[in-house]
Design an enzyme around this catalytic site. Sequence first.
Site, mmCIF file in Angstrom:
data_model
loop_
_atom_site.group_PDB
_atom_site.id
_atom_site.type_symbol
_atom_site.label_atom_id
_atom_site.label_comp_id
_atom_site.label_asym_id
_atom_site.label_seq_id
_atom_site.Cartn_x
_atom_site.Cartn_y
_atom_site.Cartn_z
ATOM 1 N N GLU A 236 -7.878 1.442 -2.928
ATOM 2 C CA GLU A 236 -6.706 2.165 -3.392
ATOM 3 C C GLU A 236 -5.733 1.089 -3.836
ATOM 4 O O GLU A 236 -5.117 0.412 -3.006
ATOM 5 C CB GLU A 236 -6.171 3.022 -2.238
ATOM 6 C CG GLU A 236 -5.250 4.101 -2.700
ATOM 7 C CD GLU A 236 -3.857 3.838 -2.227
ATOM 8 O OE1 GLU A 236 -3.147 3.113 -2.948
ATOM 9 O OE2 GLU A 236 -3.493 4.349 -1.160
ATOM 10 N N CYS A 273 2.791 3.591 -2.012
ATOM 11 C CA CYS A 273 1.875 3.622 -3.160
ATOM 12 C C CYS A 273 2.124 4.859 -4.008
ATOM 13 O O CYS A 273 1.695 4.930 -5.145
ATOM 14 C CB CYS A 273 0.423 3.581 -2.694
ATOM 15 S SG CYS A 273 0.066 4.733 -1.383
#
Lengths: 491, 491
Positions: A236, A273
């Site tokens: 990720e 994020c």
Amino acid sequence: METTATDTLLDTSAQDYERILDAAEAAAAPLARTDLHERAHLLRSVADALDATASELVPLAAADSSLPEPRLRGEVTRTTTQLRMFAEVVEEGSWLEAIIDTADPDAHPAPRPDLRRMLVPTGPVAVFGASNFPFAFGLGGGDTASALAAGCPVVAKAHPAQPRLTAAYARAIDEGLRACGAPDGTFGVVQGAEIGRQLVQDRRITAVGFTGSTSGGRALADLAAGRPDPIPFYGELGSTNPVFVTPAAAEDRSGKIAGEFLESLLLGAGQFCTKPGLLFVPEQSSIEWLVRTAVADDSFRLLHAGIRQSFLEVSQQILDHPEVRPVAVPEQSGLDELSVRPVIGVTDARALRRNPQDLLEECFGPFGLIVTYTSIDELYAAMAVLPGTLTATVHGTDDDPDAAGLLGALARRAGRVIWNGWPTGVAVGWAQHHGGPYPATNSVHTSVGATAIRRFLRPVAYQSVPEANLPSALVDANPWGIPRRVNGRLS
Amino acid sequence: METTATDTLLDTSAQDYERILDAAEAAAAPLARTDLHERAHLLRSVADALDATASELVPLAAADSSLPEPRLRGEVTRTTTQLRMFAEVVEEGSWLEAIIDTADPDAHPAPRPDLRRMLVPTGPVAVFGASNFPFAFGLGGGDTASALAAGCPVVAKAHPAQPRLTAAYARAIDEGLRACGAPDGTFGVVQGAEIGRQLVQDRRITAVGFTGSTSGGRALADLAAGRPDPIPFYGELGSTNPVFVTPAAAEDRSGKIAGEFLESLLLGAGQFCTKPGLLFVPEQSSIEWLVRTAVADDSFRLLHAGIRQSFLEVSQQILDHPEVRPVAVPEQSGLDELSVRPVIGVTDARALRRNPQDLLEECFGPFGLIVTYTSIDELYAAMAVLPGTLTATVHGTDDDPDAAGLLGALARRAGRVIWNGWPTGVAVGWAQHHGGPYPATNSVHTSVGATAIRRFLRPVAYQSVPEANLPSALVDANPWGIPRRVNGRLS
């Protein structure tokens, strides 16, 4: 990788490294053999141990990260809730994807043997946690929880920005595992940048879960792909999380949108994020002005000196671009060595389309870019230069003429599409998806939510194997009572 | 890549290449929007078109491949059966993995928004077919069928060993697609080795399905992993398919095992990815002698000159190894330029363990290695040096003391574990798994069977999106009547 200002983790010795990896390899078979209730008990036991030591762990995490203690306490709860959710997921049993096709000697075009398929753990998994969520994306975070749920031993690479927390967090996990009698080697921790690279290439490791920067993640992904036996790398990496405000929504509630944008942008000092890093607004709207007015002169302590340095450099670089104007460019002096004030710039959709490399550079921390557009066509044109993203958001109205088109187009570029909300806040549940086209991830799987378990499983089919030698999940009587597909029908 | 002795395919021109890739990209959105019945109709329409042209296609395939026409007619049936199976899979709807978590403002540790997840097509897929199954693993084979079922346009790279079949096979698929009104660009074919490398790196391609050699596949996998935006590469590369005969089974039925081994080994002239290339037998058994006696002096025509050349070289190289003895080493002279006679060697488990690189080299064609063992421990020790494999087989008896241990150990190294059967013959159904640890594949997915569709899908979650803008699969009323998980419960 970064170093901390105050302390450092020592690299794992070669001898300890071998011991940890051998133990993980040895744990793979006994862990794979645990039944659903033992596996669920293991996850709950780790959750209990973390709950029991939370008051010890939180101050250590706070000292490492500058994150406020209430936020960190909430994160421990998120982490233990996640472990307990995976316990429920394991017990429910759908994740085994058990499929039985009984023998059919009359099948066309050829007779069929008895064939029974299920998912089994891949083996030891390497987990690289993030610095921004010391607990929930750390040693015992989502990657570890889903790998243990799958029945895979975990070797976690400690983040160098967590010198105080690491040993205590690892000890708590270990206590939870010991309390339930988990196999030795079920969980281990290694430290050091070179050790991390070695780990990804270790023949005993079968898959990697990673949360972090695009550059660091890509370097490890390349190592995983370059092995003699390539393994799946679930990374990720970066995400822009664009938010699109339609003309109708801007007309309807610009003040609300400006306020909520700032709130979401600055959550965790912009170190999420899912930070909404791009806000597309109609040129004639007052949103830019409202943001300028609302942004306070507050300062935020960042996680470590490396992030601060990078934040100041990249945000300045973007503001220096000739097609970017400043919205908020506060004085950064007079702050301690970890703190910054938020920076916001504005550009337009045509400029973004012409300069995607320069204007979309990843800037971790409290930086955002407002992008004005003069027509919906301009918005679609700009959308075409955006990289893959974890989330994309549309703010519209009930009868918005632009909503359907935008939502449809964004579902092709993002892992999660949000209506009239904000991307920060990633609920842990059955339906969550935290992933997306590269660089959001490079996989067709999620790193958060129940289905994250699928990353660490591979199918095995048993052909004509007698009942006595079949796994419990596949014998006729279905002793675990799990959902299965038998001769094409779900039951 | 190989060239054929008789004819060659011309490389696709740069202009045609761009046209085909642009058309595939343009087809992605309309194809993704088709509902389940339209998608199923498309697959059945392609199957019908192949059935209708089978009598034209089979002689072309026979001329290209030297495979007998009855075998090729059966392969067309397998191909159309597979397409129709995917039509059923699509209509059933489980593959969408629809999950709905309704909003819960009281959820702990944080309120939950309405979140609805499903799988969507990744976009245009590149398919590299194999030479050994011109139909079932060719232009309209399993990779194409599962990609179309997922809603992905396909750009297939023609195999250079199929100069006569390629155009006619592509035309038949195209007719099937036209007959059902599929979007232009749903299927295209490109030709040429360099074009193939370009295809894997093309920004319009989102995933690759490959069946072929380890060296060729690995080169393409490295290109896919090295892209600025890496994409999944689903490669079915090499496989040894070891077969383990327990002492009890050897005692019980050595003659039957020897005969069936030869039959499975020589099926398709040994040009199957599931060829049982290694047969482990107790040292004292008569199986080696029985194989020596039973192997006939028949010759087999191979697919093309490159495979013959490689077969002769590699089989000789293995036989020349000081720890290998010949079982059957026939005279290869007096045959036409594509034909060979079967070659079988014998070694022992200790030698295999010492020389895995030399003795396990991939040898496509009618070559097999018998491996004798003196104890079950030796068998496990040899197993440790075997690479990942598509299949592993145990021949045992009803109350065999060695069966459970062997089956359990093999499930950790193979994608399909077979009891008292043979690995050739890969039924297309719900429970099939055709994959395994590298180099069998490098993925956690299958290339054959209903679940192969999962490779070309990625999740998208919709957060708080109103009904009017949700995909049909996720609206409350469930208009498609598909299996879904709602608030954790399957329904």
